[in-house]
Design a protein around this motif. Structure first.
Motif, PDB file in Angstrom:
ATOM      1  N   PHE A   1      -0.197   0.649  -2.204  1.00 36.26           N
ATOM      2  CA  PHE A   1       0.712   0.142  -1.179  1.00 36.26           C
ATOM      3  C   PHE A   1       2.166   0.360  -1.597  1.00 36.26           C
ATOM      4  O   PHE A   1       2.515   0.138  -2.759  1.00 36.26           O
ATOM      5  CB  PHE A   1       0.531  -1.370  -0.975  1.00 36.26           C
ATOM      6  CG  PHE A   1      -0.771  -1.769  -0.329  1.00 36.26           C
ATOM      7  CD1 PHE A   1      -1.629  -0.842   0.233  1.00 36.26           C
ATOM      8  CD2 PHE A   1      -1.133  -3.110  -0.282  1.00 36.26           C
ATOM      9  CE1 PHE A   1      -2.819  -1.219   0.827  1.00 36.26           C
ATOM     10  CE2 PHE A   1      -2.327  -3.510   0.308  1.00 36.26           C
ATOM     11  CZ  PHE A   1      -3.167  -2.560   0.854  1.00 36.26           C
ATOM     12  N   ALA A   2       2.976   0.755  -0.654  1.00 33.99           N
ATOM     13  CA  ALA A   2       4.431   0.744  -0.835  1.00 33.99           C
ATOM     14  C   ALA A   2       4.998  -0.370   0.041  1.00 33.99           C
ATOM     15  O   ALA A   2       4.492  -0.618   1.144  1.00 33.99           O
ATOM     16  CB  ALA A   2       5.039   2.086  -0.434  1.00 33.99           C
ATOM     17  N   ILE A   3       6.011  -1.051  -0.456  1.00 32.74           N
ATOM     18  CA  ILE A   3       6.643  -2.134   0.301  1.00 32.74           C
ATOM     19  C   ILE A   3       8.143  -1.862   0.360  1.00 32.74           C
ATOM     20  O   ILE A   3       8.819  -1.859  -0.678  1.00 32.74           O
ATOM     21  CB  ILE A   3       6.405  -3.507  -0.364  1.00 32.74           C
ATOM     22  CG1 ILE A   3       4.914  -3.712  -0.647  1.00 32.74           C
ATOM     23  CG2 ILE A   3       6.945  -4.633   0.517  1.00 32.74           C
ATOM     24  CD1 ILE A   3       4.637  -4.948  -1.476  1.00 32.74           C
ATOM     25  N   VAL A   4       8.652  -1.608   1.547  1.00 26.62           N
ATOM     26  CA  VAL A   4      10.076  -1.345   1.735  1.00 26.62           C
ATOM     27  C   VAL A   4      10.752  -2.633   2.162  1.00 26.62           C
ATOM     28  O   VAL A   4      10.370  -3.256   3.156  1.00 26.62           O
ATOM     29  CB  VAL A   4      10.308  -0.234   2.779  1.00 26.62           C
ATOM     30  CG1 VAL A   4      11.796  -0.053   3.056  1.00 26.62           C
ATOM     31  CG2 VAL A   4       9.683   1.076   2.294  1.00 26.62           C
ATOM     32  N   ILE A   5      11.756  -3.031   1.388  1.00 26.37           N
ATOM     33  CA  ILE A   5      12.454  -4.293   1.621  1.00 26.37           C
ATOM     34  C   ILE A   5      13.950  -4.054   1.531  1.00 26.37           C
ATOM     35  O   ILE A   5      14.393  -3.081   0.918  1.00 26.37           O
ATOM     36  CB  ILE A   5      12.020  -5.356   0.578  1.00 26.37           C
ATOM     37  CG1 ILE A   5      12.032  -4.739  -0.809  1.00 26.37           C
ATOM     38  CG2 ILE A   5      10.665  -5.923   0.888  1.00 26.37           C
ATOM     39  CD1 ILE A   5      11.321  -5.498  -1.881  1.00 26.37           C
ATOM     40  N   ASP A   6      14.725  -4.927   2.159  1.00 27.37           N
ATOM     41  CA  ASP A   6      16.172  -4.706   2.145  1.00 27.37           C
ATOM     42  C   ASP A   6      16.922  -5.760   1.349  1.00 27.37           C
ATOM     43  O   ASP A   6      18.148  -5.775   1.337  1.00 27.37           O
ATOM     44  CB  ASP A   6      16.726  -4.633   3.571  1.00 27.37           C
ATOM     45  CG  ASP A   6      16.625  -5.956   4.310  1.00 27.37           C
ATOM     46  OD1 ASP A   6      16.040  -6.903   3.754  1.00 27.37           O
ATOM     47  OD2 ASP A   6      17.130  -6.042   5.451  1.00 27.37           O
TER      48      ASP A   6
ATOM     49  N   THR B   1       1.980   1.470   4.002  1.00 24.60           N
ATOM     50  CA  THR B   1       3.377   1.171   3.707  1.00 24.60           C
ATOM     51  C   THR B   1       3.784  -0.024   4.549  1.00 24.60           C
ATOM     52  O   THR B   1       3.646  -0.007   5.776  1.00 24.60           O
ATOM     53  CB  THR B   1       4.279   2.369   4.022  1.00 24.60           C
ATOM     54  OG1 THR B   1       3.859   3.496   3.238  1.00 24.60           O
ATOM     55  CG2 THR B   1       5.733   2.053   3.697  1.00 24.60           C
ATOM     56  N   PHE B   2       4.271  -1.060   3.883  1.00 19.65           N
ATOM     57  CA  PHE B   2       4.715  -2.277   4.564  1.00 19.65           C
ATOM     58  C   PHE B   2       6.238  -2.264   4.622  1.00 19.65           C
ATOM     59  O   PHE B   2       6.909  -2.069   3.608  1.00 19.65           O
ATOM     60  CB  PHE B   2       4.229  -3.516   3.808  1.00 19.65           C
ATOM     61  CG  PHE B   2       2.737  -3.674   3.812  1.00 19.65           C
ATOM     62  CD1 PHE B   2       2.109  -4.470   4.760  1.00 19.65           C
ATOM     63  CD2 PHE B   2       1.953  -3.035   2.866  1.00 19.65           C
ATOM     64  CE1 PHE B   2       0.730  -4.611   4.768  1.00 19.65           C
ATOM     65  CE2 PHE B   2       0.573  -3.168   2.864  1.00 19.65           C
ATOM     66  CZ  PHE B   2      -0.040  -3.954   3.819  1.00 19.65           C
ATOM     67  N   TRP B   3       6.759  -2.481   5.814  1.00 17.00           N
ATOM     68  CA  TRP B   3       8.211  -2.547   6.017  1.00 17.00           C
ATOM     69  C   TRP B   3       8.553  -3.986   6.370  1.00 17.00           C
ATOM     70  O   TRP B   3       8.170  -4.483   7.427  1.00 17.00           O
ATOM     71  CB  TRP B   3       8.624  -1.596   7.125  1.00 17.00           C
ATOM     72  CG  TRP B   3      10.105  -1.529   7.378  1.00 17.00           C
ATOM     73  CD1 TRP B   3      11.104  -1.967   6.559  1.00 17.00           C
ATOM     74  CD2 TRP B   3      10.747  -0.977   8.533  1.00 17.00           C
ATOM     75  NE1 TRP B   3      12.333  -1.724   7.123  1.00 17.00           N
ATOM     76  CE2 TRP B   3      12.136  -1.122   8.326  1.00 17.00           C
ATOM     77  CE3 TRP B   3      10.280  -0.390   9.697  1.00 17.00           C
ATOM     78  CZ2 TRP B   3      13.055  -0.682   9.275  1.00 17.00           C
ATOM     79  CZ3 TRP B   3      11.194   0.045  10.638  1.00 17.00           C
ATOM     80  CH2 TRP B   3      12.578  -0.098  10.426  1.00 17.00           C
TER      81      TRP B   3
ATOM     82  N   ASN C   1       8.246   0.905  18.548  1.00 13.40           N
ATOM     83  CA  ASN C   1       7.470   1.714  19.488  1.00 13.40           C
ATOM     84  C   ASN C   1       6.952   2.991  18.841  1.00 13.40           C
ATOM     85  O   ASN C   1       5.804   3.405  19.065  1.00 13.40           O
ATOM     86  CB  ASN C   1       8.324   2.058  20.713  1.00 13.40           C
ATOM     87  CG  ASN C   1       8.612   0.847  21.586  1.00 13.40           C
ATOM     88  OD1 ASN C   1       7.855  -0.125  21.587  1.00 13.40           O
ATOM     89  ND2 ASN C   1       9.704   0.889  22.326  1.00 13.40           N
ATOM     90  N   ILE C   2       7.778   3.613  18.016  1.00 13.50           N
ATOM     91  CA  ILE C   2       7.368   4.840  17.325  1.00 13.50           C
ATOM     92  C   ILE C   2       6.252   4.541  16.331  1.00 13.50           C
ATOM     93  O   ILE C   2       5.248   5.262  16.264  1.00 13.50           O
ATOM     94  CB  ILE C   2       8.568   5.492  16.603  1.00 13.50           C
ATOM     95  CG1 ILE C   2       9.587   5.995  17.626  1.00 13.50           C
ATOM     96  CG2 ILE C   2       8.096   6.636  15.709  1.00 13.50           C
ATOM     97  CD1 ILE C   2      10.900   6.458  17.020  1.00 13.50           C
ATOM     98  N   LEU C   3       6.417   3.468  15.564  1.00 14.85           N
ATOM     99  CA  LEU C   3       5.417   3.129  14.550  1.00 14.85           C
ATOM    100  C   LEU C   3       4.068   2.808  15.182  1.00 14.85           C
ATOM    101  O   LEU C   3       3.017   3.199  14.665  1.00 14.85           O
ATOM    102  CB  LEU C   3       5.902   1.940  13.715  1.00 14.85           C
ATOM    103  CG  LEU C   3       7.150   2.178  12.862  1.00 14.85           C
ATOM    104  CD1 LEU C   3       7.488   0.918  12.065  1.00 14.85           C
ATOM    105  CD2 LEU C   3       6.971   3.355  11.923  1.00 14.85           C
TER     106      LEU C   3
ATOM    107  N   ILE D   1       1.398   2.331   8.585  1.00 18.28           N
ATOM    108  CA  ILE D   1       2.650   1.582   8.434  1.00 18.28           C
ATOM    109  C   ILE D   1       2.522   0.231   9.123  1.00 18.28           C
ATOM    110  O   ILE D   1       2.128   0.151  10.284  1.00 18.28           O
ATOM    111  CB  ILE D   1       3.855   2.353   9.016  1.00 18.28           C
ATOM    112  CG1 ILE D   1       4.054   3.676   8.273  1.00 18.28           C
ATOM    113  CG2 ILE D   1       5.126   1.513   8.919  1.00 18.28           C
ATOM    114  CD1 ILE D   1       5.178   4.542   8.817  1.00 18.28           C
ATOM    115  N   VAL D   2       2.862  -0.822   8.391  1.00 16.96           N
ATOM    116  CA  VAL D   2       2.784  -2.184   8.928  1.00 16.96           C
ATOM    117  C   VAL D   2       4.176  -2.809   8.867  1.00 16.96           C
ATOM    118  O   VAL D   2       4.760  -2.937   7.783  1.00 16.96           O
ATOM    119  CB  VAL D   2       1.797  -3.054   8.120  1.00 16.96           C
ATOM    120  CG1 VAL D   2       1.739  -4.468   8.697  1.00 16.96           C
ATOM    121  CG2 VAL D   2       0.405  -2.423   8.103  1.00 16.96           C
TER     122      VAL D   2
END
Length: 214
Positions: free
Chosen positions: A15-20, A70-72, A102-104, A112-113
């Motif tokens: 899993f990849a997790i993208v966070i800001d 991949t979790f955003w 909408n794209i995801l 992608i979640v």
């Protein structure tokens, strides 16, 4: 080549997790540290060098090519703040986020979640102790409520990552409460952006974890 890579992903879930934000980054680092012996999934938190929505969106799509999922994770307080600040006639951040959603949903439904916290991670932390649908319009207000339960709470790396007393260990006994409380709030609806929400259960209930968090 892509087929070979995809087959490899399925054999070895990752899993990849993208966070800001740094708090989310520390939180997931501690989850990995404490659950290392139990995880059958490799987890890599990603903190983008550029934190605009478009840069996060591009990174999420890129990572989805090499990761099982991949979790955003999006803190909506930032999106709403930037929406209020946009010049009249320009596309707002909430409109931009809606386009990405909408794209995801159309192109990346399995890989992608998107996970939304409104206002921020502190609301998810609060749900470990309270079942509440109260909308906190700022992260600071959610943090204030959280401190009624975690009186020593600090938004610092030292607090989040303290050996043998990190944020994940503090919260783990209450994780099932948090998952149940989050589910009660339902799914994020971009048309109701002033509603309290945390969709963190979408991560913890990923099928690749089996019974680990159940």
């Amino acid at each position: 080549m892509r087929t070979s890579k995809s087959l490899n992903r399925n054999k070895n879930p990752n899993f990849a997790i993208v966070i800001d934000g740094e708090t989310e980054f520390w939180y997931f680092q501690m989850l990995v540290r404490n659950e290392r012996d139990n995880l059958n999934v490799r987890i890599k938190p990603e903190l983008p060098s550029k934190k605009s929505l478009i840069d996060q969106f591009k990174l999420v799509k890129q990572l989805s090519e090499d990761y099982t999922k991949t979790f955003w994770i999006v803190d909506l307080d930032v999106v709403l703040k930037e929406t209020r600040e946009v010049k009249k006639g320009e596309k707002t951040r909430i409109q931009e986020l809606e386009e990405y959603i909408n794209i995801l949903s159309k192109k990346y439904p399995e890989t992608i979640v998107l996970i939304v916290n409104n206002p921020c991670l502190e609301f998810w932390l609060l749900l470990h102790f309270e079942s509440t649908s109260k909308f906190f319009d700022t992260c600071a207000s959610a943090e204030k409520q959280l401190k009624k339960h975690l009186k020593d709470y600090e938004k610092t790396e030292k607090y989040f990552t303290k050996q043998n007393n990190d944020i994940y260990l503090k919260l783990k006994p209450h994780l099932k409460n948090a998952l149940n409380n989050a589910k009660k709030l339902g799914q994020f609806n971009i048309k109701e952006s002033n509603s309290a929400i945390s969709e963190m259960q979408l991560f913890f209930e990923a099928k690749e974890f089996g019974q680990l968090f159940k």
